[in-house]
Enzyme design. Structure first.
Site, mmCIF file in Angstrom:
data_model
loop_
_atom_site.group_PDB
_atom_site.id
_atom_site.type_symbol
_atom_site.label_atom_id
_atom_site.label_comp_id
_atom_site.label_asym_id
_atom_site.label_seq_id
_atom_site.Cartn_x
_atom_site.Cartn_y
_atom_site.Cartn_z
ATOM 1 N N GLU A 182 7.898 -2.950 17.398
ATOM 2 C CA GLU A 182 8.872 -2.063 16.782
ATOM 3 C C GLU A 182 10.150 -1.942 17.610
ATOM 4 O OE1 GLU A 182 9.205 -0.259 13.996
ATOM 5 O OE2 GLU A 182 7.409 -1.143 13.132
ATOM 6 N N SER A 183 10.008 -1.714 18.904
ATOM 7 C CA SER A 183 11.170 -1.314 19.704
ATOM 8 C C SER A 183 11.270 -1.978 21.061
ATOM 9 C CB SER A 183 11.135 0.203 19.915
ATOM 10 O OG SER A 183 10.021 0.551 20.738
#
Length: 602
Positions: A191-192
Site C-alpha cells: 500500500e505505502s
C-alpha cells in the site's frame, strides 16, 4: 452506538459508495453496491443484505465522492476559523518543489506503470518450505514481482525492508489481537512502502491508504492540523477491522478480501458474478477486475516471500531501523512542536517523526488534551518544564488567512512585525507570491524557529507530481472528446484514471491525461540503468507506436487474451491500440491493429 456494534452496516454503506478502491478510487461515481452488484455466490448473511437494501434509497442522493480537485484546507482551530478555504492552487504549485526524490521513486515503484506481468500465472504451487500464517503460493505472476522487486525495484524495496522492524512488529500484535494472520501486515508495504506520509491522487493517506470517508467510518479523524490515517497505531487497528469484515463478506477467502481492499468489494463481487468463479486466479484471467487489482495479490505474495528470506534475494547489507520506543504525555491546549522539542531537549524533526499524524507545526488547537510522543526517557523532564511554562509561551505562531483588501504591509503593522518577518516565516521570497485566501503563519514573537516549508502546505500527491498531467472536466465534456484533445487513446484515459465503461464523468473532476515529463524522464533513466536479472521475465512494454504493424482479422472464438498471446503482447496493449474498452466484445471479421517487435511464427 459503539462503532463495533454498527460496523457491518457502516462498512457495507461506505463500500456501496465506492465500487472503486482504497489506493486508487475512480474519480467518477460508480454504480452503487445496491445495483445488483452482490453476487448470490457471496452468500452474505440475510441480516446484512437487508441492511444493505435498506440503505440503497439513501444512496441516490449521495453527492459524488471527493475529487482530486476538491482538496481544501479544513481549518478547525479557534485561531484560524477565519482561514477556511485556503488558496489551494498556489499551494499545489509550491508542492512541486517539496517532493523528495526518494518519495517519487517509491511512488513509481508502488504504481509500477512500466511493468508488464504475464497474464497467465501458470502452475500455482503452495509454499510449504517456509512458515506463513497466510496462504502463500508461487506461480509466474508472483515470480515476476519477485524479479521486479529484486531487480528494477531493488533500491526501493531495500528501504521498505529497512523500515519493516520499526513498524511491523507492533502491527503484527494488533492483527493477532484482532484474529488476523500476522503475515497480512505486509500488505501495508504494498500500500505505502511503510511511509506514513504516503498520499495518493485519490487522497488516500498513511500506511494503510485510507481515503477520507472510509477513514472517518473507522474512527480516523483528519483536518488541516492532523490526520489520524498517518498514525500507525490507529490506522492499523482500522485496517485490521476492515480486512476482518472483508474476510467475512467473501466467505473466508483471503485473496478475494485482499483484492477487495484494493478494488472495493463491489468490484470484486461483480467480477465473481461475471466470471462465474470465486477463485482469484480464474477471475484474473479476464478483464473483469482492474489491472492494478489483478497484480495486487501477486505483489503481496512476492513481498512476503522476499521479506521472509531477504538473504536469498541478495538483501544482505540492509540497515534495519530500530523499533519505535517513546514516551507519551498529554498536553493541554495547542502547543507548537518547536516548543515541545525545546522542553524535551530534542529536535523539531524528531518530534515530527514520532508523531506522523501531525501535519503542521502544532498540536490540533481544538484538541484540548492531546497525547504526544516524546523520545524515550524524556517524559519527566518535559513534564516538569511544561508545568512551569506560561500558556502564552506554548505557541510561537498563529495563522491568518489573507482577506480581500489586506496587504502584507498592513498585516505586519497589525502584528507589530516587519514584512520580512512574515515572508521568512512562510518561506516566501516576495510579497507578490501571496494571494487572497492564503493561510499565513504569523510569528507571535521575535526570534522564533522558522517552520519547515512542508509543514505550511498540504501533503503533496507524490504519484501525481511524479507521473501525471491533469485536466479538469467541464460541462459538455465526454471521455472521447478529452482523449482527442489530449492526444491520448480512450483506453489510456480509462487505464490512467481507473475508469470503466460504466463510469460517469462529473464537472470539476480531475483526470490524468498524460504520463508527464518526470515520468518520461524516469522511464528513460530506468531503461538505461536497469540490468536484467538472469532468468527474469521483466521486459519494458514497447511503445504503442513501436514495432511492426499487423492487422489481425478476428475469427470465431477469438479473444483479446488469445490474440495477445499469439503475438506475445499484452491484452491491455491490444485494447489500447484499437481504442477498445475492457468489456468490448469482439466480432468475427473485425480488424484489430497489433504491433510486434519480432513476430515468431504465424
Amino acid at each position: 452506538m459503539q462503532l463495533n456494534r454498527c460496523l457491518p452496516f457502516l462498512v457495507l454503506f461506505v463500500l456501496s459508495l465506492w465500487g472503486g478502491d482504497l489506493l486508487a478510487v475512480p474519480s467518477s461515481a460508480p454504480e452503487s453496491w445496491g445495483e445488483r452488484t452482490v453476487s448470490p455466490s457471496l452468500q452474505l448473511p440475510q441480516s446484512i443484505r437487508q441492511q444493505n437494501e435498506a440503505a440503497v434509497p439513501a444512496l441516490e442522493t449521495v453527492p459524488g465522492r471527493l475529487q482530486p480537485a476538491d482538496v481544501s484546507s479544513l481549518l478547525s482551530a479557534d485561531d484560524v476559523a477565519a482561514g477556511e478555504g485556503a488558496d489551494d492552487a498556489e499551494e499545489n504549485e509550491d508542492l512541486l518543489t517539496l517532493v523528495d526524490p526518494e518519495a517519487i521513486e517509491e511512488a513509481l515503484i508502488l504504481t509500477e506503470d512500466e511493468t508488464s506481468p504475464p497474464e497467465d500465472e501458470g502452475a500455482t504451487i503452495a509454499v510449504t518450505e517456509l512458515q506463513f500464517d497466510f496462504p502463500v503460493v508461487e506461480n509466474q505472476k508472483v515470480q515476476y514481482y519477485i524479479d521486479y522487486f529484486t531487480g528494477p525495484g531493488r533500491n526501493v524495496f531495500s528501504r521498505w525492508l529497512e523500515r519493516s522492524p520499526r513498524y511491523l512488529p507492533y502491527m503484527q500484535e494488533v492483527f493477532a489481537a484482532e484474529g488476523l494472520p500476522r503475515d497480512l501486515v505486509y500488505l501495508s508495504i504494498v500500500e505505502s512502502g511503510l511511509n506514513p506520509k504516503a498520499y495518493s491522487w485519490a487522497h488516500a493517506s498513511g500506511p494503510w491508504q485510507f481515503i477520507p470517508s472510509t477513514g472517518k467510518i473507522f474512527g480516523l479523524e483528519a483536518d488541516y492540523w492532523w490526520d489520524e490515517r498517518r498514525d500507525f497505531e490507529k490506522s492499523t487497528y482500522a485496517a485490521a477491522r476492515f480486512l476482518k469484515e472483508l474476510y467475512g463478506v467473501f466467505n473466508g477467502n483471503w485473496y478475494l478480501a485482499v483484492a477487495a481492499y484494493n478494488a472495493g468489494p463491489g468490484a470484486v463481487a461483480r467480477a465473481i458474478e461475471r466470471s462465474g468463479s470465486s477463485d482469484f486466479w480464474m477471475i484474473s484471467h479476464n478483464l473483469h477486475l482492474p489491472l492494478e487489482t489483478r497484480n495486487y495479490v501477486p505483489k503481496l505474495l512476492a513481498v512476503l516471500l522476499i521479506a521472509k528470506q531477504p538473504g536469498k534475494y541478495g538483501f544482505t547489507d540492509t540497515q534495519f531501523l530500530e523499533p519505535i520506543a517513546c514516551d507519551t504525555v498529554t498536553v493541554e491546549g495547542p502547543v507548537d512542536l518547536a516548543v515541545v522539542a525545546r522542553l524535551a531537549d530534542s529536535s523539531y524533526g524528531e518530534i515530527k517523526a514520532l508523531n506522523p499524524e501531525l501535519k503542521r507545526w502544532c498540536t490540533p488547537p481544538k484538541q484540548q488534551n492531546y497525547q504526544i510522543n516524546l523520545p524515550l526517557g524524556t517524559k519527566d523532564d518535559f513534564l516538569a518544564a511544561y508545568a512551569e511554562l506560561p500558556a502564552t509561551q506554548r505557541r510561537d505562531y498563529k495563522v491568518h488567512k489573507l482577506a480581500k483588501g489586506e496587504t502584507l504591509k498592513g498585516l505586519a503593522k497589525q502584528y507589530r512585525l516587519s514584512v520580512n518577518d512574515i515572508l521568512r516565516a512562510n518561506s516566501l521570497s516576495t510579497a507578490k507570491a501571496v494571494k487572497v485566501g492564503r493561510n499565513l503563519a504569523i510569528p507571535l514573537r521575535a526570534g522564533v524557529e522558522v517552520i519547515p516549508r512542508e509543514d505550511l502546505l498540504d501533503d503533496p500527491v507524490v504519484s501525481k507530481i511524479a507521473k501525471s498531467r491533469s485536466y479538469k472536466v467541464k460541462k459538455g465534456d465526454t471521455l472521447s472528446k478529452i482523449a482527442r484533445n489530449s492526444g491520448a487513446t480512450l483506453a489510456q484515459l480509462k487505464s490512467w484514471n481507473r475508469l470503466t465503461d460504466r463510469s460517469r464523468l462529473q464537472i470539476g473532476q480531475v483526470l490524468r491525461v498524460g504520463p508527464g515529463k518526470k515520468a518520461a524522464q524516469s522511464s528513460t533513466a530506468k531503461a538505461k540503468t536497469t540490468t536484467k536479472k538472469a532468468g527474469s521475465q521483466i521486459a519494458k512494454k514497447p511503445a504503442s507506436s513501436a514495432g511492426k504493424k499487423i492487422v489481425h482479422k478476428v475469427k470465431k472464438g477469438d479473444t483479446v487474451y488469445g490474440i495477445a498471446r499469439q503475438y506475445a503482447v499484452n491484452p491491455a496493449q491490444v485494447l489500447s491500440w484499437n481504442n477498445l474498452g475492457s468489456e468490448h466484445i469482439l466480432q468475427p471479421g473485425q480488424n484489430l491493429t497489433v504491433r510486434v517487435q519480432n513476430r515468431k511464427g504465424g
